[in-house]
Write a protein that holds these residues in place. Sequence first.
Motif, PDB file in Angstrom:
ATOM      1  N   ILE A 248       0.839  -1.209   0.000  1.00  0.00           N
ATOM      2  CA  ILE A 248       0.000   0.000   0.000  1.00  0.00           C
ATOM      3  C   ILE A 248       0.872   1.255   0.000  1.00  0.00           C
ATOM      4  N   ALA A 249       1.931   1.242   0.816  1.00  0.00           N
ATOM      5  CA  ALA A 249       2.812   2.409   0.882  1.00  0.00           C
ATOM      6  C   ALA A 249       3.480   2.667  -0.470  1.00  0.00           C
ATOM      7  N   PHE A 250       3.855   1.583  -1.164  1.00  0.00           N
ATOM      8  CA  PHE A 250       4.498   1.752  -2.467  1.00  0.00           C
ATOM      9  C   PHE A 250       3.549   2.408  -3.464  1.00  0.00           C
ATOM     10  N   TRP A 251       2.338   1.845  -3.571  1.00  0.00           N
ATOM     11  CA  TRP A 251       1.390   2.398  -4.543  1.00  0.00           C
ATOM     12  C   TRP A 251       0.901   3.771  -4.114  1.00  0.00           C
TER      13      TRP A 251
ATOM     14  N   MET B  46      -7.164   9.917  -8.616  1.00  0.00           N
ATOM     15  CA  MET B  46      -5.961   9.507  -7.887  1.00  0.00           C
ATOM     16  C   MET B  46      -6.001   9.972  -6.435  1.00  0.00           C
ATOM     17  N   GLU B  47      -6.550  11.152  -6.184  1.00  0.00           N
ATOM     18  CA  GLU B  47      -6.630  11.623  -4.801  1.00  0.00           C
ATOM     19  C   GLU B  47      -7.552  10.738  -3.966  1.00  0.00           C
TER      20      GLU B  47
ATOM     21  N   LYS C 287      -6.267   8.636  -0.912  1.00  0.00           N
ATOM     22  CA  LYS C 287      -6.915   8.783   0.388  1.00  0.00           C
ATOM     23  C   LYS C 287      -7.355   7.436   0.936  1.00  0.00           C
ATOM     24  N   ASP C 288      -7.939   6.607   0.059  1.00  0.00           N
ATOM     25  CA  ASP C 288      -8.345   5.270   0.493  1.00  0.00           C
ATOM     26  C   ASP C 288      -7.142   4.447   0.924  1.00  0.00           C
ATOM     27  N   LYS C 289      -6.042   4.577   0.197  1.00  0.00           N
ATOM     28  CA  LYS C 289      -4.849   3.814   0.552  1.00  0.00           C
ATOM     29  C   LYS C 289      -4.235   4.330   1.854  1.00  0.00           C
TER      30      LYS C 289
ATOM     31  N   ASP D 134      -4.157  -1.083   8.479  1.00  0.00           N
ATOM     32  CA  ASP D 134      -3.342  -2.301   8.479  1.00  0.00           C
ATOM     33  C   ASP D 134      -2.083  -2.144   9.314  1.00  0.00           C
ATOM     34  N   ASP D 135      -1.536  -0.927   9.366  1.00  0.00           N
ATOM     35  CA  ASP D 135      -0.361  -0.706  10.203  1.00  0.00           C
ATOM     36  C   ASP D 135      -0.710  -0.883  11.681  1.00  0.00           C
ATOM     37  N   ARG D 136      -1.897  -0.368  12.056  1.00  0.00           N
ATOM     38  CA  ARG D 136      -2.327  -0.579  13.445  1.00  0.00           C
ATOM     39  C   ARG D 136      -2.578  -2.057  13.718  1.00  0.00           C
TER      40      ARG D 136
END
Length: 468
Positions: free
Chosen positions: A126-129, A227-228, A232-234, A241-243
């Motif tokens: 997710i961070a990459f995309w 894209m925004e 935003k969704d990502k 997911d990080d939590r």
Amino acid sequence: MSRLGYNDYNIMRSRSATPLTPEMSKILPYVSDKTISRHLGYAGRSLDMGHAKAYYNPARNAVYSRYSTNDWGMSNSMNFSLSDKERSFAERLRADAWRAVKETDARTRNRQNDITKKLGERVSDIAFWKSELISEISHLETESHNLEEYRRTLEKALGDTANPLHIAEECLMHREKRQGIDLVHDDVERTLIKEVDCIKKCQAKMKKVLDKAYVQLKMNRAAQHAMEIDAKDKHHAQGLDDRMQQLRNSSSGIGYYPGIESIDNTITIPDSWVRYTQENIARSQKERAASERLRGEIDSTLRACANEMWNQFNSVNNSFNTRIRETTDARNKLQAHLQRTMQEIFDMEKNIELLRKAIQDKESPMKVAQTRLDERTRRINVELCNDPVMKSLQREVTEIRESVRILKERLKASELSLARLMKTKATLEHDIGVKDNTVKIDTSYCMGMRKGFPMDPKIGPVFQMPTC
């Protein structure tokens, strides 16, 4: 104590109680008779020894039964055997339970570690995309800003061509007032007619490209908006997911959610998830390339039009003599004032937007304060306390309402000032028109109108661009 007979005294005995586990109690046979004699037997044959013959012992002065030594030994052996069986069965159960505990702990721990690792990989994806989207959004934003600047330049240039066209036509009209021998189809008239045609052709080219710029800006905004939303969704998914990756067995906030494993509200799979973002990025890249091409077209159109109009302007000016400069100077000063007034109008409009935004920004704090007050009304019984929090919230609502009132007063004053500025602007434009009319009245001022053509950098950008 008086002597008691056999029938007058019953000796009561209970069996030796050996604790049994539930499993052992199911395995061992059930004995209905609880006397020791029923437990004694040989080769599966039960023995019913009954009671030993009672006799009177004058030494003990009591009546009692006696067993043989074999009976006593067999009873002990039975108890020993039963104890060994029970302990052996209990040891096996403990060993099985320990193995089950170890196996389930290892399986649960491995599964949790695997899920945590997969969550980390998902967060990385997710961070990459998201970074790709943010990078592309930045590029597209820059490109849209550049295209908007080109569009404004083109729009200003198109607006600036109205004045030269008007001046050229006015010069032709004034030259029709010539009398006598001066009414000739000379080189000045031919160049003026050619200039009018040149300006109109340039206006048509600019309008066509300007329409393309409006459409392309809409396409850019649409791609950027998509894209925004995706970014935003990502961002939301990455935080969630990080939590979840950081969640541990000792973390707070964990709890049971019965039946949650049977709920599947997903709408994409990893391939379609990646493809969706790739399509958004590809769409943005496509629009960005089209925008760059359009900027090149705008640049070439502006340069070509500027070149043609500038050459034709110089050709016409070479045919005119210098006329009175005073009216031209006054007109230029009025234009300068008009520009400053328009700048002030622009600044005042920004100020009005700022005030409106400030008023709008008060909505959320007001909602928060009133929501807090509303929710606190749901306290029950003695908890309905007029505490400092409630007083502070009430003061906060009053202060926000007062702030909104003050801002609205400033907004009203600014709008009145803007109206006065617009009126001043209209007055200045009308005065410029009056000065132009003064210049057009006398054919001797035609050159003055030609010198008022947009050459000043403050008037139009079309003639500032390099033509080489």
